[in-house]
Structure formats: structure tokens, C-alpha cells
Design an enzyme around this catalytic site. Structure first.
Site, PDB file in Angstrom:
ATOM      1  N   HIS A 134      -7.402  -4.681   9.877  1.00  0.00           N
ATOM      2  CA  HIS A 134      -7.295  -4.504   8.531  1.00  0.00           C
ATOM      3  C   HIS A 134      -5.809  -5.108   8.181  1.00  0.00           C
ATOM      4  O   HIS A 134      -4.804  -5.250   8.888  1.00  0.00           O
ATOM      5  CB  HIS A 134      -7.096  -2.930   8.200  1.00  0.00           C
ATOM      6  CG  HIS A 134      -6.102  -2.026   8.804  1.00  0.00           C
ATOM      7  ND1 HIS A 134      -6.039  -0.877   9.239  1.00  0.00           N
ATOM      8  CD2 HIS A 134      -4.562  -2.263   8.442  1.00  0.00           C
ATOM      9  CE1 HIS A 134      -4.987  -0.462   9.466  1.00  0.00           C
ATOM     10  NE2 HIS A 134      -3.946  -1.281   9.218  1.00  0.00           N
ATOM     11  N   ASN A 185      -7.790  -2.690  13.993  1.00  0.00           N
ATOM     12  CA  ASN A 185      -9.217  -2.930  13.817  1.00  0.00           C
ATOM     13  C   ASN A 185      -9.230  -4.216  12.702  1.00  0.00           C
ATOM     14  O   ASN A 185     -10.286  -4.594  12.069  1.00  0.00           O
ATOM     15  CB  ASN A 185      -9.748  -1.802  12.882  1.00  0.00           C
ATOM     16  CG  ASN A 185      -9.153  -1.225  11.933  1.00  0.00           C
ATOM     17  OD1 ASN A 185      -8.178  -2.063  11.304  1.00  0.00           O
ATOM     18  ND2 ASN A 185      -9.564  -0.306  11.170  1.00  0.00           N
ATOM     19  N   ASP A 190       0.703  -1.169   0.020  1.00  0.00           N
ATOM     20  CA  ASP A 190      -0.066  -0.201   0.004  1.00  0.00           C
ATOM     21  C   ASP A 190       1.068   1.158   0.008  1.00  0.00           C
ATOM     22  O   ASP A 190       2.115   1.158   0.194  1.00  0.00           O
ATOM     23  CB  ASP A 190      -0.822   0.071   1.081  1.00  0.00           C
ATOM     24  CG  ASP A 190      -0.260  -0.375   2.548  1.00  0.00           C
ATOM     25  OD1 ASP A 190       0.806  -0.406   2.555  1.00  0.00           O
ATOM     26  OD2 ASP A 190      -1.093  -0.644   3.414  1.00  0.00           O
ATOM     27  N   GLU A 208     -10.066  -1.699   5.346  1.00  0.00           N
ATOM     28  CA  GLU A 208     -10.539  -1.474   6.270  1.00  0.00           C
ATOM     29  C   GLU A 208     -11.724  -2.384   6.629  1.00  0.00           C
ATOM     30  O   GLU A 208     -11.951  -3.087   5.608  1.00  0.00           O
ATOM     31  CB  GLU A 208     -10.874   0.057   6.303  1.00  0.00           C
ATOM     32  CG  GLU A 208      -9.591   0.881   6.263  1.00  0.00           C
ATOM     33  CD  GLU A 208      -8.778   1.056   7.535  1.00  0.00           C
ATOM     34  OE1 GLU A 208      -8.834   0.130   8.236  1.00  0.00           O
ATOM     35  OE2 GLU A 208      -8.387   2.437   7.536  1.00  0.00           O
TER      36      GLU A 208
HETATM   37  C1  GLP Z   1      -0.625   0.256   8.612  1.00  0.00           C
HETATM   38  C2  GLP Z   1      -0.209  -0.614   7.341  1.00  0.00           C
HETATM   39  C3  GLP Z   1      -0.385  -2.014   7.474  1.00  0.00           C
HETATM   40  C4  GLP Z   1       0.094  -2.233   8.673  1.00  0.00           C
HETATM   41  C5  GLP Z   1      -0.719  -1.786   9.917  1.00  0.00           C
HETATM   42  C6  GLP Z   1      -0.017  -2.263  11.152  1.00  0.00           C
HETATM   43  O1  GLP Z   1      -1.834   0.638   8.676  1.00  0.00           O
HETATM   44  N1  GLP Z   1      -0.947  -0.146   6.241  1.00  0.00           N
HETATM   45  O2  GLP Z   1      -0.186  -2.532   6.333  1.00  0.00           O
HETATM   46  O3  GLP Z   1      -0.105  -3.646   8.816  1.00  0.00           O
HETATM   47  O4  GLP Z   1      -0.278  -0.270   9.524  1.00  0.00           O
HETATM   48  O5  GLP Z   1       1.265  -1.529  11.450  1.00  0.00           O
HETATM   49  P1  GLP Z   1       2.446  -1.690  12.913  1.00  0.00           P
HETATM   50  O6  GLP Z   1       2.853  -3.058  12.408  1.00  0.00           O
HETATM   51  O7  GLP Z   1       3.091  -0.658  12.808  1.00  0.00           O
HETATM   52  O8  GLP Z   1       1.448  -1.998  14.008  1.00  0.00           O
END
Ligand code: GLP
Length: 241
Positions: free
Chosen positions: A138, A136, A67, A143
Site C-alpha cells: 500500500h 502489502n 493520510d 490498500e
Molecule cells: C502506514 C502509512 C503509510 C506508510 C506505511 C509504512 O500504513 N499509512 O503511509 O507508508 O504505514 O509505514 P512504515 O514506514 O512505518 O513501515
């Protein structure tokens, strides 16, 4: 779905790096699906260490990132382009021509997304897709209530994601939109490795692993993937019982 629980993020990084090492050393033109966020950082550190030790090379590999934010300059310190270069690409021998990161500033985002899915197909499909998980539930930026049949698309971020990620945006406002591989694009990967650490992920992990398969928890779709591993620390696994 296979669940493995570890005491520390470093142990997770080592096991996750083993997955990538096995791929990189057995398939020259392999296709890596990569993720951003804090969860994969120890794995990228371990991959850089193994690259410096001469164990692995990325010379013929290609990569696709999950992303990218919309309307954030590519070189902004919070872009996923910058993240990937700082945490991995600048430190290994990957060919920049084989690096694919969605362009969140493309004039025609629908074309950008369609071209991205086509490029994955043309590369032969993703061999291993690395994932984190949002609080959440995702994955990527799919989402809650995202359709399971979406390819790569433009998404409006939820308040919960904006709250979680805005800690990084100290100098400018956090974008409200992103481009993300859709659930369908993610599910096409031959293997999926999801990393979750910390108590803040426990509820999302429980819903993903034990809950019903529902768009309300996008990660729950992974229950339907034939080759998916969750690498968790004890805190993230604490509600699995
Ligand atoms: C972001 C990314 C996700 C990631 C998530 C969790 O929103 N788009 O791909 O998995 O955050 O991030 P973290 O590993 O910093 O908790």
C-alpha cells in the site's frame, strides 16, 4: 522509475533531504507532500538539522499529508497530526496555516476529501511527494485493490495493515478506517520519492518494481510515473535480483 540502494537509513535520509533541500532553496512557495510511518523519520531529523543550520526554511512552503486515521482525536499520540508536529512541524518555521492534514473527525468525510484535493490544486500541485510502502504494497492507505482513479477518499483498512500498525496502539484500539490521498492524487505529484527499509518490505518492493502494474499492489502504479525514485536499503532491495 529510478532505484537507488544504500547501506543505511541515514544515507537514504541524506539523499532524500537533498531532494527537499533542492526544492526548498529553489522555489519559495513550494508544495510538499509528506508521509508518516517509521520510514521518513530519519529524513525529517535531517531536515530539522538543516533548518537549524540555516540551510533551509519552510516559511513560504505548504504541506499536504498523505493520510489520517478516522475517528481518532487530533491530539491522540498516534494521530498523524501529532506525528507530523512532533517529527517536523514543531521544529521548523512552517506556517501552520499552510499545513494540510486531513481531518479524520470531519462530519462530512466526502467533503473533507474533495476539499483536500481542491486545496492541492489551488496550491499549484505537489512538487515532491514522499512515500513509504506497506508490507502489502500500500501507499498512503491505498490498500490492495484500490482503484487507480481515486482522488482522496475514506478507506477501510485491511487486516494486514491493522496488524502492522496496531503495535503503536497500546492504550486504545486502532481505528479501522482512514482518509487517504487516492492513487490519482498521488500520481499527480511532479516528483515522487519512496523510501523503504528492512527485509519486511522486500516482497512489496519486488512486486512494486518488477511485478505487473496492478491494483493488487498499489505501489506498482509508480512504474507509470515519469519522475519517481525508490530509495532502498540493501534489505528492502534484496529480492530485486
Ligand atoms: C502506514 C502509512 C503509510 C506508510 C506505511 C509504512 O500504513 N499509512 O503511509 O507508508 O504505514 O509505514 P512504515 O514506514 O512505518 O513501515
Amino acid at each position: 522509475m529510478e532505484i537507488k540502494v544504500f547501506d543505511s537509513p541515514e544515507e537514504i535520509a541524506s539523499v532524500c533531504a537533498d531532494e527537499f533541500t533542492a526544492l526548498l532553496t529553489s522555489k519559495e512557495n513550494c508544495v510538499l507532500g509528506l508521509a508518516t510511518g517509521a520510514s521518513p523519520v530519519p529524513t525529517y531529523k535531517e531536515l530539522v538539522r538543516r533548518y537549524n543550520a540555516g540551510v533551509i526554511s519552510f516559511k513560504h512552503a505548504s504541506s499536504f499529508n498523505l493520510d489520517e486515521y478516522v475517528e481518532l482525536p487530533r491530539n491522540d499520540k498516534n494521530s498523524y497530526y501529532t506525528f507530523m508536529h512532533e517529527n517536523l512541524f514543531n521544529s521548523v518555521d512552517i506556517d501552520e496555516a499552510n499545513v494540510h492534514i486531513l481531518n479524520g473527525n470531519a462530519e462530512d468525510t466526502a467533503k473533507e476529501c474533495a476539499d483536500f484535493d481542491a486545496a492541492i490544486e489551488a496550491a499549484g500541485g505537489i512538487d515532491i511527494q514522499l512515500l513509504g510502502i506497506g508490507t502489502n504494497g500500500h501507499i498512503g492507505f491505498n490498500e490492495p485493490s484500490s482503484s487507480f482513479s481515486d482522488g482522496t477518499f475514506k478507506v477501510k483498512l485491511t487486516d494486514s495493515t491493522i496488524k502492522s500498525n496496531s503495535i503503536y496502539f497500546t492504550e486504545n484500539a486502532m481505528p479501522r478506517y482512514a482518509l487517504t490521498m487516492g492513487i490519482q492524487s498521488i500520481m499527480k505529484a511532479k516528483k515522487i520519492v519512496l523510501i523503504a527499509t528492512g527485509a519486511s518490505k522486500a516482497e512489496a518492493v519486488k512486486n512494486a518494481v518488477k511485478g505487473e502494474v496492478t491494483p493488487m499492489c498499489p505501489a506498482s502504479v509508480l512504474q507509470n510515473h515519469p519522475n519517481c525514485i525508490f530509495l532502498l536499503d540493501t534489505a528492502a532491495a534484496s529480492l530485486l535480483g
